[in-house]
Design an enzyme around this catalytic site. Sequence first.
Site, PDB file in Angstrom:
ATOM      1  N   GLY A   1      24.676  -6.204   3.677  1.00 13.83           N
ATOM      2  CA  GLY A   1      23.740  -5.122   3.961  1.00 13.83           C
ATOM      3  C   GLY A   1      22.816  -4.832   2.802  1.00 13.83           C
ATOM      4  O   GLY A   1      23.252  -4.714   1.672  1.00 13.83           O
ATOM      5  N   SER A   2      21.529  -4.724   3.041  1.00 16.62           N
ATOM      6  CA  SER A   2      20.577  -4.597   1.953  1.00 16.62           C
ATOM      7  C   SER A   2      19.163  -4.450   2.494  1.00 16.62           C
ATOM      8  O   SER A   2      18.962  -4.092   3.641  1.00 16.62           O
ATOM      9  CB  SER A   2      20.677  -5.843   1.071  1.00 16.62           C
TER      10      SER A   2
END
EC number: 4.1.1.65
Length: 219
Positions: free
Chosen positions: A181-182
């Site tokens: 996630g980013s």
Amino acid sequence: MFTPYGMSTLVKLAAVSVGTLLFSILLPLQAAIPVGSAAAIFLIFSLWFFRDPNRSLPPGKGIVIAPADGTVMSIKACSHPFTGNGSSIISIFMSPLNVHVNRIPVTGTVTLLQHHPGSFSMAFDEKSGEENERMEIGIESNGMKLHFTQVAGFLARRIVCPLSLNEPVTAGKRFGMIKFGSRVDIVIPAGWLPEVKRGAKTRAGETIIARLATTAGNG
């Protein structure tokens, strides 16, 4: 197929999952079912997260391809030291369910590569692009300069970027990933127009996110 950028992590996670599954066999049935189920779900998620599907590069000249799967968080005008005045920044949020392999947005040469240590705030926080750990990448292509940044998030605490300075790169080529996630920020220079809107879904290596102004409306 699975990405080689995350193979070491995938092997470790799979080993933990399989070990837990085997351990659950030794437990009483009442405990074995939830423990085994949790281990199986974790294994499936790990395999899903590190998937690396093939992508088909769209035809055409004067286009910028999405470097990441995700959702467009924002599109803003900006002035950037690499791309200059009149630029626009497009931010793409990658959830844990998205493909996390990143791809080169334009064919050219890597002329900027800079890693910044930092914090791990939520990726959808606007400040994360300046305060979180990140890798800045700049590409020059026939006089055009494009800048993009891999930004680590609250869960994504590992940026993988094997690129080198002065390395020639091709649009659509895999160049790394951000684990768990980013976000990725892309800065396009003046004379290029965003082809996506806030809330739009993107696919790395396939979605056209910007187009040269003289070719806008032709694709």
